[in-house]
Design a protein around this motif. Structure first.
Motif, PDB file in Angstrom:
ATOM      1  N   GLY A  13       1.115  -1.315   0.060  1.00 32.41           N
ATOM      2  CA  GLY A  13       0.349  -0.106   0.455  1.00 32.41           C
ATOM      3  C   GLY A  13       0.924   0.904   0.176  1.00 32.41           C
ATOM      4  O   GLY A  13       1.699   1.466   0.671  1.00 32.41           O
ATOM      5  N   GLY A  14       0.437   1.997  -0.979  1.00 33.50           N
ATOM      6  CA  GLY A  14       1.532   3.130  -1.158  1.00 33.50           C
ATOM      7  C   GLY A  14       2.653   3.182  -1.856  1.00 33.50           C
ATOM      8  O   GLY A  14       3.220   4.075  -2.445  1.00 33.50           O
ATOM      9  N   VAL A  48      -6.863   1.952  -3.696  1.00 35.39           N
ATOM     10  CA  VAL A  48      -6.370  -0.012  -3.420  1.00 35.39           C
ATOM     11  C   VAL A  48      -4.849   0.184  -3.984  1.00 35.39           C
ATOM     12  O   VAL A  48      -4.239  -0.343  -2.340  1.00 35.39           O
ATOM     13  CB  VAL A  48      -6.395  -1.076  -5.280  1.00 35.39           C
ATOM     14  N   ALA A  49      -4.289   0.459  -4.431  1.00 37.79           N
ATOM     15  CA  ALA A  49      -2.996   1.078  -4.979  1.00 37.79           C
ATOM     16  C   ALA A  49      -2.211   1.268  -3.710  1.00 37.79           C
ATOM     17  O   ALA A  49      -0.970   1.527  -3.063  1.00 37.79           O
ATOM     18  CB  ALA A  49      -2.126   1.468  -5.932  1.00 37.79           C
ATOM     19  N   PRO A  54      -8.674  -3.162   1.347  1.00 35.30           N
ATOM     20  CA  PRO A  54      -7.961  -4.261   1.436  1.00 35.30           C
ATOM     21  C   PRO A  54      -7.751  -5.466   0.704  1.00 35.30           C
ATOM     22  O   PRO A  54      -8.349  -6.570   0.652  1.00 35.30           O
ATOM     23  CB  PRO A  54      -8.858  -4.701   2.718  1.00 35.30           C
ATOM     24  N   PHE A  55      -7.223  -5.345  -0.695  1.00 33.04           N
ATOM     25  CA  PHE A  55      -6.987  -5.989  -1.738  1.00 33.04           C
ATOM     26  C   PHE A  55      -5.734  -6.618  -1.065  1.00 33.04           C
ATOM     27  O   PHE A  55      -4.913  -5.934  -1.061  1.00 33.04           O
ATOM     28  CB  PHE A  55      -6.747  -5.113  -2.998  1.00 33.04           C
ATOM     29  N   PRO A  56      -5.328  -7.532  -1.434  1.00 30.29           N
ATOM     30  CA  PRO A  56      -4.337  -8.196  -1.025  1.00 30.29           C
ATOM     31  C   PRO A  56      -3.008  -8.438  -2.478  1.00 30.29           C
ATOM     32  O   PRO A  56      -2.875  -8.417  -3.196  1.00 30.29           O
ATOM     33  CB  PRO A  56      -4.270 -10.102  -1.933  1.00 30.29           C
ATOM     34  N   LEU A  57      -2.059  -7.133  -1.656  1.00 26.90           N
ATOM     35  CA  LEU A  57      -0.644  -6.606  -2.517  1.00 26.90           C
ATOM     36  C   LEU A  57       0.507  -7.565  -1.377  1.00 26.90           C
ATOM     37  O   LEU A  57       0.397  -7.790  -1.059  1.00 26.90           O
ATOM     38  CB  LEU A  57      -0.693  -5.329  -1.566  1.00 26.90           C
ATOM     39  N   LEU A 110     -18.024  -7.638  -4.539  1.00 30.68           N
ATOM     40  CA  LEU A 110     -17.215  -7.628  -3.693  1.00 30.68           C
ATOM     41  C   LEU A 110     -15.682  -8.710  -3.830  1.00 30.68           C
ATOM     42  O   LEU A 110     -14.720  -8.564  -4.341  1.00 30.68           O
ATOM     43  CB  LEU A 110     -17.554  -7.379  -2.197  1.00 30.68           C
ATOM     44  N   PRO A 111     -16.455  -9.750  -3.609  1.00 33.30           N
ATOM     45  CA  PRO A 111     -14.944 -10.499  -3.595  1.00 33.30           C
ATOM     46  C   PRO A 111     -14.793 -10.529  -5.003  1.00 33.30           C
ATOM     47  O   PRO A 111     -13.431 -11.484  -5.572  1.00 33.30           O
ATOM     48  CB  PRO A 111     -15.078 -11.826  -3.328  1.00 33.30           C
ATOM     49  N   LEU A 112     -15.565 -11.222  -5.939  1.00 31.25           N
ATOM     50  CA  LEU A 112     -14.899 -11.781  -7.442  1.00 31.25           C
ATOM     51  C   LEU A 112     -14.861 -10.763  -8.332  1.00 31.25           C
ATOM     52  O   LEU A 112     -13.543 -10.200  -8.850  1.00 31.25           O
ATOM     53  CB  LEU A 112     -16.831 -11.522  -8.160  1.00 31.25           C
TER      54      LEU A 112
END
Length: 370
Positions: A13-14, A48-49, A54-57, A110-112
């Protein structure tokens, strides 16, 4: 056989986007490999970036892709290798909303699309050095030279229309247009007010110009954006930094108020002003998304004149019919989307982000070459 490609990866994130070799999984039965020609950059990608969702990074984002199909899974029937496609959101195809023609409100949306980072079965679509990355973003993760795309994200389009000119249709543009056409549905002689003249707002302006509404008002604080709105067909503009919104709308409408308002800024203060500026039985469409948990105070008695407030996701569009219609309008010159677009080579993605954040470009589109 798994495919190696180059993607823009957000490590945390960031962090900035960094180009990296990644590996795409083999296509599942309902997936296709698409060679990207262009991909729009959207504020959702930046949210998201930044770590705001809460997207997996580490992960690969991008959800306004456009390209050419190279291979398809054995169960794909809607497209074939060589087809030109615009990529949009995905959906389960089986729930009540999907069956009812409202896939943007899919029970698994949302999850998709936004939070999961994997296929519905939990498997990864993209990896690096044997380690799964967050992917399957809107069923596509199109910040890459090639993407593994869910069949329900694919929309076959006219091959005569340059893909870089229509990539933004997958999210932001259809959101603004759908707010007007699918929700407000202006009547003859109606008034549409658009709050915020970014890519979504200006798309709403262009949609309103093509509707029976005779008064189209664009509201923003940036003079250049208001000038562009006027050039795109807005009949009136309001500088929100200099004029009171309610007073300006009252003057334009002879005291009646707006029949329809599209709120794209994400500001609850602006949203409240918009509700107050509605005419009796008027509708405000909430498009701009403030942080989760944000609340807005409303005058309840002020709603009793039949005012409606409607939340919106992706224009409430059925993509297989909606996007090709927009492509046709672009092709005929009736929807001048090119006026919003600035193109950037894929490797200049961080410059595109800066220009978008600083307001120098309304809608950046990354290009991958032919």
């Amino acid at each position: 056989m798994s495919l190696i490609t180059r993607a823009a990866v957000v490590e945390s994130g960031g962090a900035p986007f960094t180009l990296s070799e990644v590996v795409l999984d083999d296509p599942a039965p309902h997936e296709a490999v698409v060679r990207l020609v262009a991909a729009g950059l959207c504020h959702t990608d930046l949210s998201v970036a930044s770590g705001g969702l809460p997207f997996p990074l580490p992960g690969v984002l991008g959800h306004e892709g456009a390209g050419v199909v190279e291979a398809v899974g054995p169960a794909v029937t809607g497209v074939a290798p060589g087809d030109h496609v615009v990529l949009s959101f995905t959906s389960c195809g089986a729930c009540r909303e999907c069956h009812g023609g409202h896939p943007a409100y899919c029970a698994s949306w949302l999850p998709l699309n936004l939070l999961g980072g994997r296929r519905a079965d939990g498997t990864a679509t993209v990896s690096r050095d044997g380690v799964p990355l967050g992917g399957h973003f809107f069923g596509q993760s199109s910040f890459a030279e090639r993407a593994l795309v869910d069949e329900r994200s694919l929309v076959k389009v006219d091959p005569e229309v340059p893909l870089a000119s229509i990539a933004p249709l997958g999210c932001g543009v259809q959101t603004g247009v759908g707010a007007v056409w699918n929700v407000l549905k202006p009547s003859a002689g109606g008034t549409v007010v658009v709050l915020g003249a970014g890519a979504v707002g200006l798309s709403a302006v262009m949609a309103a110009v093509l509707s029976p509404a005779t008064t189209v008002v664009a509201v923003d604080r940036v003079a250049e954006r208001l000038d562009l709105a006027k050039e795109l067909g807005a009949t009136h503009t309001v500088d929100a930094g200099e004029a009171d919104l309610g007073a300006a709308v009252a003057e334009i409408t002879g005291g009646r108020g707006a029949d329809g308002i599209v709120e794209t800024t994400g500001s609850v203060a602006v949203l409240r002003q918009g509700v107050d500026a509605l005419a009796a039985r008027g509708t405000l469409v909430v498009v701009g998304a403030p942080p989760f948990g944000t609340e807005v105070a409303l005058d309840v008695n002020g709603l009793l004149s039949g005012k409606r407030i409607v939340g919106l996701t992706l224009g409430d569009s059925e993509t297989q019919t909606f996007i090709p219609a927009l492509v046709q309008l672009v092709k005929e010159g009736r929807f001048p989307l090119h006026r919003l677009v600035g193109t950037y080579p894929f490797q200049d993605i961080d410059r595109a982000v800066r220009d978008m954040t600083e307001g120098r470009t309304v809608k950046p589109v990354l290009t991958f070459g032919d």
